[in-house]
Design a protein around this motif. Structure first.
Motif, PDB file in Angstrom:
ATOM      1  N   TYR A 190      35.655  41.030  11.579  1.00  0.00           N
ATOM      2  CA  TYR A 190      35.322  41.773  12.799  1.00  0.00           C
ATOM      3  C   TYR A 190      36.476  42.696  13.204  1.00  0.00           C
ATOM      4  O   TYR A 190      36.280  43.889  13.476  1.00  0.00           O
ATOM      5  CB  TYR A 190      35.020  40.770  13.914  1.00  0.00           C
ATOM      6  N   PHE A 191      37.696  42.144  13.219  1.00  0.00           N
ATOM      7  CA  PHE A 191      38.843  42.949  13.646  1.00  0.00           C
ATOM      8  C   PHE A 191      39.258  43.965  12.597  1.00  0.00           C
ATOM      9  O   PHE A 191      39.852  44.992  12.931  1.00  0.00           O
ATOM     10  CB  PHE A 191      40.009  42.044  14.037  1.00  0.00           C
ATOM     11  N   ASP A 192      38.954  43.685  11.323  1.00  0.00           N
ATOM     12  CA  ASP A 192      39.193  44.712  10.300  1.00  0.00           C
ATOM     13  C   ASP A 192      38.394  45.969  10.627  1.00  0.00           C
ATOM     14  O   ASP A 192      38.918  47.090  10.568  1.00  0.00           O
ATOM     15  CB  ASP A 192      38.788  44.190   8.916  1.00  0.00           C
ATOM     16  N   LEU A 193      37.126  45.768  10.978  1.00  0.00           N
ATOM     17  CA  LEU A 193      36.283  46.916  11.321  1.00  0.00           C
ATOM     18  C   LEU A 193      36.670  47.514  12.670  1.00  0.00           C
ATOM     19  O   LEU A 193      36.704  48.738  12.833  1.00  0.00           O
ATOM     20  CB  LEU A 193      34.808  46.505  11.326  1.00  0.00           C
ATOM     21  N   LEU A 194      36.977  46.650  13.636  1.00  0.00           N
ATOM     22  CA  LEU A 194      37.348  47.140  14.966  1.00  0.00           C
ATOM     23  C   LEU A 194      38.614  47.998  14.908  1.00  0.00           C
ATOM     24  O   LEU A 194      38.674  49.092  15.495  1.00  0.00           O
ATOM     25  CB  LEU A 194      37.552  45.956  15.915  1.00  0.00           C
ATOM     26  N   LEU A 195      39.616  47.526  14.193  1.00  0.00           N
ATOM     27  CA  LEU A 195      40.851  48.295  14.046  1.00  0.00           C
ATOM     28  C   LEU A 195      40.600  49.610  13.311  1.00  0.00           C
ATOM     29  O   LEU A 195      41.177  50.655  13.657  1.00  0.00           O
ATOM     30  CB  LEU A 195      41.901  47.473  13.301  1.00  0.00           C
ATOM     31  N   ALA A 196      39.744  49.536  12.279  1.00  0.00           N
ATOM     32  CA  ALA A 196      39.425  50.760  11.538  1.00  0.00           C
ATOM     33  C   ALA A 196      38.711  51.765  12.436  1.00  0.00           C
ATOM     34  O   ALA A 196      38.997  52.981  12.391  1.00  0.00           O
ATOM     35  CB  ALA A 196      38.556  50.423  10.321  1.00  0.00           C
ATOM     36  N   ASN A 197      37.789  51.285  13.278  1.00  0.00           N
ATOM     37  CA  ASN A 197      37.085  52.176  14.211  1.00  0.00           C
ATOM     38  C   ASN A 197      38.039  52.793  15.231  1.00  0.00           C
ATOM     39  O   ASN A 197      37.965  53.996  15.537  1.00  0.00           O
ATOM     40  CB  ASN A 197      35.986  51.409  14.940  1.00  0.00           C
ATOM     41  N   ILE A 198      38.935  51.964  15.772  1.00  0.00           N
ATOM     42  CA  ILE A 198      39.883  52.468  16.772  1.00  0.00           C
ATOM     43  C   ILE A 198      40.833  53.478  16.145  1.00  0.00           C
ATOM     44  O   ILE A 198      41.141  54.527  16.734  1.00  0.00           O
ATOM     45  CB  ILE A 198      40.645  51.290  17.404  1.00  0.00           C
ATOM     46  N   GLN A 199      41.290  53.178  14.922  1.00  0.00           N
ATOM     47  CA  GLN A 199      42.175  54.111  14.242  1.00  0.00           C
ATOM     48  C   GLN A 199      41.462  55.429  13.954  1.00  0.00           C
ATOM     49  O   GLN A 199      42.053  56.514  14.058  1.00  0.00           O
ATOM     50  CB  GLN A 199      42.685  53.490  12.947  1.00  0.00           C
ATOM     51  N   LEU A 200      40.172  55.345  13.626  1.00  0.00           N
ATOM     52  CA  LEU A 200      39.390  56.564  13.383  1.00  0.00           C
ATOM     53  C   LEU A 200      39.298  57.405  14.656  1.00  0.00           C
ATOM     54  O   LEU A 200      39.479  58.638  14.625  1.00  0.00           O
ATOM     55  CB  LEU A 200      37.987  56.191  12.891  1.00  0.00           C
ATOM     56  N   LYS A 201      39.027  56.750  15.772  1.00  0.00           N
ATOM     57  CA  LYS A 201      38.938  57.488  17.044  1.00  0.00           C
ATOM     58  C   LYS A 201      40.289  58.087  17.425  1.00  0.00           C
ATOM     59  O   LYS A 201      40.362  59.215  17.930  1.00  0.00           O
ATOM     60  CB  LYS A 201      38.439  56.553  18.140  1.00  0.00           C
ATOM     61  N   ASP A 203      42.642  58.981  15.305  1.00  0.00           N
ATOM     62  CA  ASP A 203      42.900  60.097  14.394  1.00  0.00           C
ATOM     63  C   ASP A 203      42.044  61.310  14.743  1.00  0.00           C
ATOM     64  O   ASP A 203      42.500  62.461  14.614  1.00  0.00           O
ATOM     65  CB  ASP A 203      42.648  59.658  12.950  1.00  0.00           C
ATOM     66  N   GLN A 204      40.802  61.072  15.174  1.00  0.00           N
ATOM     67  CA  GLN A 204      39.951  62.187  15.587  1.00  0.00           C
ATOM     68  C   GLN A 204      40.527  62.885  16.814  1.00  0.00           C
ATOM     69  O   GLN A 204      40.582  64.126  16.877  1.00  0.00           O
ATOM     70  CB  GLN A 204      38.533  61.668  15.882  1.00  0.00           C
ATOM     71  N   GLN A 205      40.959  62.079  17.792  1.00  0.00           N
ATOM     72  CA  GLN A 205      41.526  62.655  19.011  1.00  0.00           C
ATOM     73  C   GLN A 205      42.863  63.335  18.722  1.00  0.00           C
ATOM     74  O   GLN A 205      43.157  64.426  19.257  1.00  0.00           O
ATOM     75  CB  GLN A 205      41.706  61.559  20.071  1.00  0.00           C
ATOM     76  N   ASN A 206      43.662  62.699  17.870  1.00  0.00           N
ATOM     77  CA  ASN A 206      44.959  63.301  17.533  1.00  0.00           C
ATOM     78  C   ASN A 206      44.783  64.643  16.824  1.00  0.00           C
ATOM     79  O   ASN A 206      45.518  65.606  17.096  1.00  0.00           O
ATOM     80  CB  ASN A 206      45.762  62.353  16.635  1.00  0.00           C
ATOM     81  N   LEU A 207      43.806  64.705  15.901  1.00  0.00           N
ATOM     82  CA  LEU A 207      43.557  65.959  15.196  1.00  0.00           C
ATOM     83  C   LEU A 207      43.135  67.053  16.173  1.00  0.00           C
ATOM     84  O   LEU A 207      43.600  68.210  16.083  1.00  0.00           O
ATOM     85  CB  LEU A 207      42.485  65.748  14.125  1.00  0.00           C
ATOM     86  N   ALA A 241      47.444  64.872  10.094  1.00  0.00           N
ATOM     87  CA  ALA A 241      46.340  64.373  10.920  1.00  0.00           C
ATOM     88  C   ALA A 241      45.017  64.458  10.165  1.00  0.00           C
ATOM     89  O   ALA A 241      44.174  63.548  10.251  1.00  0.00           O
ATOM     90  CB  ALA A 241      46.263  65.165  12.222  1.00  0.00           C
ATOM     91  N   LYS A 242      44.820  65.543   9.419  1.00  0.00           N
ATOM     92  CA  LYS A 242      43.601  65.666   8.617  1.00  0.00           C
ATOM     93  C   LYS A 242      43.548  64.597   7.531  1.00  0.00           C
ATOM     94  O   LYS A 242      42.498  64.001   7.265  1.00  0.00           O
ATOM     95  CB  LYS A 242      43.517  67.048   7.989  1.00  0.00           C
ATOM     96  N   SER A 243      44.696  64.345   6.877  1.00  0.00           N
ATOM     97  CA  SER A 243      44.763  63.318   5.841  1.00  0.00           C
ATOM     98  C   SER A 243      44.505  61.928   6.435  1.00  0.00           C
ATOM     99  O   SER A 243      43.777  61.110   5.858  1.00  0.00           O
ATOM    100  CB  SER A 243      46.132  63.363   5.157  1.00  0.00           C
ATOM    101  N   ALA A 244      45.108  61.668   7.604  1.00  0.00           N
ATOM    102  CA  ALA A 244      44.912  60.373   8.258  1.00  0.00           C
ATOM    103  C   ALA A 244      43.451  60.162   8.637  1.00  0.00           C
ATOM    104  O   ALA A 244      42.908  59.052   8.519  1.00  0.00           O
ATOM    105  CB  ALA A 244      45.803  60.278   9.495  1.00  0.00           C
ATOM    106  N   LEU A 245      42.785  61.231   9.094  1.00  0.00           N
ATOM    107  CA  LEU A 245      41.370  61.127   9.465  1.00  0.00           C
ATOM    108  C   LEU A 245      40.503  60.811   8.247  1.00  0.00           C
ATOM    109  O   LEU A 245      39.574  59.999   8.330  1.00  0.00           O
ATOM    110  CB  LEU A 245      40.918  62.432  10.116  1.00  0.00           C
ATOM    111  N   ALA A 246      40.817  61.415   7.114  1.00  0.00           N
ATOM    112  CA  ALA A 246      40.055  61.132   5.893  1.00  0.00           C
ATOM    113  C   ALA A 246      40.219  59.673   5.480  1.00  0.00           C
ATOM    114  O   ALA A 246      39.244  58.990   5.109  1.00  0.00           O
ATOM    115  CB  ALA A 246      40.500  62.060   4.770  1.00  0.00           C
ATOM    116  N   ASN A 247      41.453  59.178   5.544  1.00  0.00           N
ATOM    117  CA  ASN A 247      41.696  57.764   5.193  1.00  0.00           C
ATOM    118  C   ASN A 247      41.008  56.826   6.174  1.00  0.00           C
ATOM    119  O   ASN A 247      40.443  55.799   5.783  1.00  0.00           O
ATOM    120  CB  ASN A 247      43.199  57.490   5.169  1.00  0.00           C
ATOM    121  N   SER A 248      41.045  57.167   7.449  1.00  0.00           N
ATOM    122  CA  SER A 248      40.403  56.329   8.467  1.00  0.00           C
ATOM    123  C   SER A 248      38.897  56.264   8.263  1.00  0.00           C
ATOM    124  O   SER A 248      38.276  55.199   8.425  1.00  0.00           O
ATOM    125  CB  SER A 248      40.711  56.862   9.867  1.00  0.00           C
ATOM    126  N   THR A 249      38.295  57.390   7.906  1.00  0.00           N
ATOM    127  CA  THR A 249      36.845  57.419   7.654  1.00  0.00           C
ATOM    128  C   THR A 249      36.474  56.487   6.503  1.00  0.00           C
ATOM    129  O   THR A 249      35.497  55.730   6.576  1.00  0.00           O
ATOM    130  CB  THR A 249      36.394  58.853   7.338  1.00  0.00           C
TER     131      THR A 249
END
Length: 494
Positions: A190-201, A203-207, A241-249
């Motif tokens: 659960y937290f693997d996915l939750l952390l991945a979702n939060i990191q994606l958000k 990275d999206q906001q940071n970009l 930031a673009k690279s981080a967003l791709a990895n987060s996705t």
């Protein structure tokens, strides 16, 4: 899966919140745990493991119930030339054309007190001779009582009576521990996915923010208010930031599929998770945790069972390598005659007693070495049990210490997250106004992201330790309630 479990599964699916824009299924941590405990492959493995143990115990109990059997053959026909011994002692070859028919009724019972077997039986046999002396004869044993014991010095039933109930109790506790393990595994997924979702958000906001600031930096560069170094630094940040967003996705997709597989639901289902930040602060006394583990855990029963099995192995080895006495006895009635009625008149006694003795005299030390090996195995098992018991207690003490520290970490990380967010908002505004450097802004962003992920990781640690302590003690300290064991005998599907 039982009807009750299936119904609970349907209720869960219809009670969770669906968002239809992407057909996503919104799950809380408790929803995910409940779903995994009724639908995951780990749950099904646990059920079948417990079911196997239950039926092993039923088989053991059934072995002490009387058994009634009917057997026989009709006919057993053969036509051949066989050698027979005549009354004079001479051996002659005689042609035989014979059909045998027999029927046996047997009522048997194992005797736990002695380790033997007692049986009551009745039989009837018919012999048809189709040769030169054509005749028919019957032999009946209307009643016979027999007793058999392979070794008077070893009673396997006595050991089974002590060990088999422990195996069932071990399986019951093991089943509950497996459910708690499923909860613990679900928390991790659960937290693997939750952390991945939060990191994606993040990275999206940071970009989005960096893209805006890059434009501002270019505009300020054109009027000469910033140096080229900051322009280049902002462009590097944009690419990162673009690279981080791709990895987060990619991480989100991987973590989502992993959780879906674990929950054993539709692979095309999208999942939205809520942050499980509603927590209860409560203390756990180490003495109480050790006491509950001693009363509830599977390993307590397992250690007792292993010690008994080692003692059983030693007892069996001593009986096999020492003097051995077996007994077989029966008493009954029998008769034979040319007709069925004659075979049941004027019954005669039918009795026999056989006592077998086996005393080792010279074996060149084989029996002694077997006994010494069994004794060494018993001592080894006792030492292993003592070591494992100590390790289990140490693990409980260590996890309780971590739990005491974790309660403070949650509140600290929550406050740090709030402060880091405020600092980031101020830094973004100041950079847009040109009052700080891009390096200062970048540091504020990194601290903000780290504070958010640290808070989620602390929540992860909280729930992981919460369910780990439940598994280590089989006790719910939040509600001060023992985690109920399953009663196999009351479940119709077992």
């Amino acid at each position: 899966m039982t009807f009750k479990k299936s119904f609970s599964f349907l209720i869960l699916l219809f009670s969770v919140n669906y968002t239809y824009c992407q057909s996503a299924l919104t799950l809380s941590l408790k929803d995910a745990i409940h779903l995994s405990q009724i639908n995951s492959l780990d749950y099904k493995i646990s059920v079948n493991t417990a079911r196997s143990a239950f039926w092993n115990y039923k088989n053991y109990k059934s072995s002490f119930l009387p058994k009634l059997s009917l057997s026989g053959y009709t006919p057993d026909y053969y036509r051949s030339i066989n050698s027979i011994t005549l009354p004079s002692g001479q051996i002659s070859f005689v042609g035989q054309n014979v059909a045998n028919s027999s029927l046996f009724l047997n009522f048997a019972q194992n005797i736990g007190l002695t380790g033997g077997n007692i049986a009551i039986g009745s039989s009837l046999s018919r012999l048809d001779n189709f040769g030169n002396y054509n005749n028919t004869s019957y032999t009946s044993i209307p009643f016979t009582l027999s007793y058999f014991q392979d070794n008077l010095f070893y009673n396997d039933f006595k050991w089974q009576k002590q060990i088999e109930p422990l195996k069932l109790q071990e399986a019951r506790r093991g089943y509950v521990e497996n459910l708690e393990n499923i909860s613990l595994n679900t928390v991790s997924q659960y937290f693997d996915l939750l952390l991945a979702n939060i990191q994606l958000k993040l990275d999206q906001q940071n970009l989005k923010n960096i893209d805006t600031l890059v434009k501002i930096t270019k505009a300020r560069s054109e009027i000469g208010t910033v140096q080229l170094n900051e322009v280049l630094q902002s462009k590097v940040s944009l690419l990162n930031a673009k690279s981080a967003l791709a990895n987060s996705t990619l991480n989100v997709e991987t973590a989502q599929q992993s959780l879906i597989r674990y929950l054993n639901i539709d692979k095309s289902q999208l999942i939205e998770l809520t942050i499980p930040d509603s927590i209860t602060q409560f203390e756990i006394a180490r003495g109480a945790a050790l006491e509950q583990a001693h009363y509830n855990r599977k390993y307590i029963v397992e250690f007792k069972r292993r010690r008994l099995e080692a003692e059983q192995a030693l007892s069996r080895t001593k009986s096999e390598t020492g003097p051995k006495i077996s007994i077989r006895a029966n008493i009954g009635l029998t008769q034979t005659g040319g007709t069925l009625g004659q075979s049941y008149r004027d019954l005669l006694m039918n009795q026999s007693v056989t006592v077998g003795i086996n005393i080792p005299i010279i074996d060149w030390g084989v029996n002694r070495s077997n006994r010494k090996r069994a004794e060494a195995n018993l001592e080894l098992e006792k030492n292993n049990i003592a070591q494992q018991e100590l390790a289990a207690e140490q693990e409980i003490n260590y996890q309780i210490m971590k739990w005491e520290m974790q309660n403070n970490q949650i509140s600290i990380s929550k406050e740090v997250r709030t402060l880091a967010q405020q600092r980031y908002d101020i830094a973004r505004q100041k950079y847009a106004l040109g009052s700080i450097t891009y390096t200062d802004f970048n540091n504020a962003q990194l601290e903000k992201d780290r504070a958010i992920t640290d808070y989620i990781n602390n929540l992860r640690n909280y729930w992981s330790m919460y369910y780990l302590i439940r598994r280590l003690t089989l006790y719910d300290f939040e509600r001060n309630k023992k985690i109920d064991l399953i009663d196999f005998s009351k479940d119709a599907d077992w």
